[in-house]
Design an enzyme around this catalytic site. Structure first.
Site, PDB file in Angstrom:
ATOM      1  N   LYS A  62       7.313 -27.032  33.835  1.00  0.00           N
ATOM      2  CA  LYS A  62       5.940 -27.000  34.355  1.00  0.00           C
ATOM      3  C   LYS A  62       5.155 -28.218  33.875  1.00  0.00           C
ATOM      4  CE  LYS A  62       1.822 -25.438  35.606  1.00  0.00           C
ATOM      5  NZ  LYS A  62       1.347 -25.475  36.993  1.00  0.00           N
ATOM      6  N   ARG A 122      12.095 -47.323  49.684  1.00  0.00           N
ATOM      7  CA  ARG A 122      12.218 -46.597  48.414  1.00  0.00           C
ATOM      8  C   ARG A 122      10.951 -46.676  47.567  1.00  0.00           C
ATOM      9  NH1 ARG A 122      16.762 -48.727  49.971  1.00  0.00           N
ATOM     10  NH2 ARG A 122      16.307 -50.778  49.084  1.00  0.00           N
ATOM     11  N   CYS A 127      -4.502 -28.667  35.872  1.00  0.00           N
ATOM     12  CA  CYS A 127      -3.054 -28.883  35.786  1.00  0.00           C
ATOM     13  C   CYS A 127      -2.748 -30.330  35.424  1.00  0.00           C
ATOM     14  CB  CYS A 127      -2.380 -28.503  37.105  1.00  0.00           C
ATOM     15  SG  CYS A 127      -2.319 -26.725  37.397  1.00  0.00           S
ATOM     16  N   LYS A 168     -10.704 -32.343  43.787  1.00  0.00           N
ATOM     17  CA  LYS A 168      -9.880 -32.788  44.905  1.00  0.00           C
ATOM     18  C   LYS A 168     -10.528 -32.334  46.205  1.00  0.00           C
ATOM     19  CE  LYS A 168      -6.225 -30.756  46.123  1.00  0.00           C
ATOM     20  NZ  LYS A 168      -4.811 -30.339  46.213  1.00  0.00           N
TER      21      LYS A 168
END
Length: 401
Positions: free
Chosen positions: A201, A241, A255, A317
């Site tokens: 996590k 990439r 988070c 956000k």
């Protein structure tokens, strides 16, 4: 089966509702009496599309009830905050307090799962606590760790469809936890041990923090070089990439802005890139605040009056109401404190009111302001049209100009 969810926040409440929808009898516990009352009335205290209708459905069916104290159940889920104490040291006292609340109720065969983001070794510490207080349960109950992986605004879908990592203190605990989650998770359930699940996590969010730090550092380099960072990233991402993320005014939320500190606190010598990424993302918010203050000073010198400044967005956000660890909120606070004699219009379309900021509708703020500072790319802001008569500081790419 009956399950008890300790904590009815941004993760605990949606998970409890989804589990109830799948047929599990759920008791949701929160120490905030207002949250309990509001939840039982069928109203959310968070913003999450579609969740209120599901809450009302499971309340009506009798599968869900909110309470202030835990009830005897077959499974217990710890979904409480893990804040910091001084110098970014993780505080697991909420996890411990919730565990102590359910301790007297535990019985042979029960399942105990921590979902709260936790330092490595927390599940083992709680197992030790349980077996110290209730030694007769050793080897007779199942203890595991299973972190969430959901995106605010899309929680209902992701709780069901995302893969989960589940780590028990032994194989029987892992299997028992997988059996429970398989009732409502259609994504793959990946078995491991508790320590690996805990670090997994933290690793996922630390990885994203490092990637965002690269984009934020690049934006500051581009500002100095006179290059449009949005064009640069778009061109660089043409490489098969390369996948550079979009810069912003920092990193927020409970988070990505928090989890890396759980690693740096435990492994300060080893976690060097992770620590530097945290430093860069925190600095980006300070950098944005200085840009706003400089723009205000330049406006005042040029126009011989104080500007009207619109601070567009407080959430961490787009399109959510979550202000936790928000760099937009931090920038707004710092700018307002530095120039108290200017007029500020604070905008956050996803909340009704705030106990510190007086909120202004976004279109009114945009129309009235001399300086417009875009901090969060809410959908409402993307409906606005560029105005050459305004100073626009676009830190989140609303106009990509």
């Amino acid at each position: 089966m009956k399950a008890c969810f300790m904590g009815l926040g941004y993760i605990g409440l949606p998970t409890a509702i989804i589990a109830a929808k799948s047929g599990v009898d759920i008791v949701g516990v929160d120490i905030n009496s207002k949250v309990v009352e509001q939840t039982n009335a069928g109203h959310l205290h968070i913003v999450e599309p579609g969740l209120e209708a599901l809450l009302q459905e499971v309340i009506k069916s009798g599968k869900f009830k909110a309470m202030s104290q835990p009830q005897e159940s077959d499974a217990y889920f710890i979904v409480v905050p893990t804040p910091f104490k001084g110098d970014h040291q993780p505080d697991i006292s909420y996890v411990e307090n919730a565990t102590r609340m359910v301790l007297p109720l535990l019985k042979s065969g029960d399942l105990y799962v921590i979902e709260s983001t936790s330092p490595v070794g927390t599940t083992e510490k709680m197992a030790e606590l349980i077996f110290t207080e209730r030694p007769e349960l050793k080897g007779d109950i199942h203890i595991a760790y299973c972190p969430e992986r959901v995106l605010p605004g899309n929680v209902i879908y992701e709780l069901v469809h995302n893969d989960r990592v589940i780590g028990g203190i032994d194989e029987a605990s892992t299997s028992h936890a997988i059996e429970f989650y398989s009732q409502f998770v259609t994504g793959q359930l990946h078995p491991t041990n508790a320590r690996t699940a805990e670090l997994c996590k933290l690793t996922e969010n630390s990885s994203r923090d490092v990637q965002i730090a690269f984009a934020n550092e690049l934006s500051m380099i581009c500002e100095q070089a006179g290059i449009n960072v949005w064009d640069l990233i778009d061109l660089a991402n043409k490489h098969p990439r390369v996948n550079i993320l979009q810069p912003g005014c920092g990193v927020g939320g409970h988070c990505i802005a928090v989890d890396p500190y759980f690693i740096t606190a435990a492994f300060p010598k080893e976690a060097r890139i992770i620590a530097k990424a945290r430093e860069i993302n925190n600095f980006k918010a300070q950098w944005c605040a200085e840009k706003v203050k400089n723009a205000m000073l330049e406006f005042e010198l040029k126009n011989s009056r104080k500007p009207v400044v619109a601070m567009m967005g407080l959430a961490f956000k787009p399109n959510i109401d979550d202000l936790r660890e928000s760099p937009a909120k931090r920038i707004t606070t710092e700018v307002m404190q530095s120039r108290n004699n200017a007029e500020f219009l604070v905008v956050e379309p996803n909340i009704q009111e705030h106990n510190v900021f007086k909120l202004t509708p976004y279109n009114e703020a945009f129309e009235r302001a001399d300086i417009v500072v875009f901090l969060t790319s809410h959908n409402e802001f993307k409906q606005l049209e560029w105005r050459d008569d305004k100073v626009i500081l676009d830190f989140c790419g609303i106009f990509r100009k």
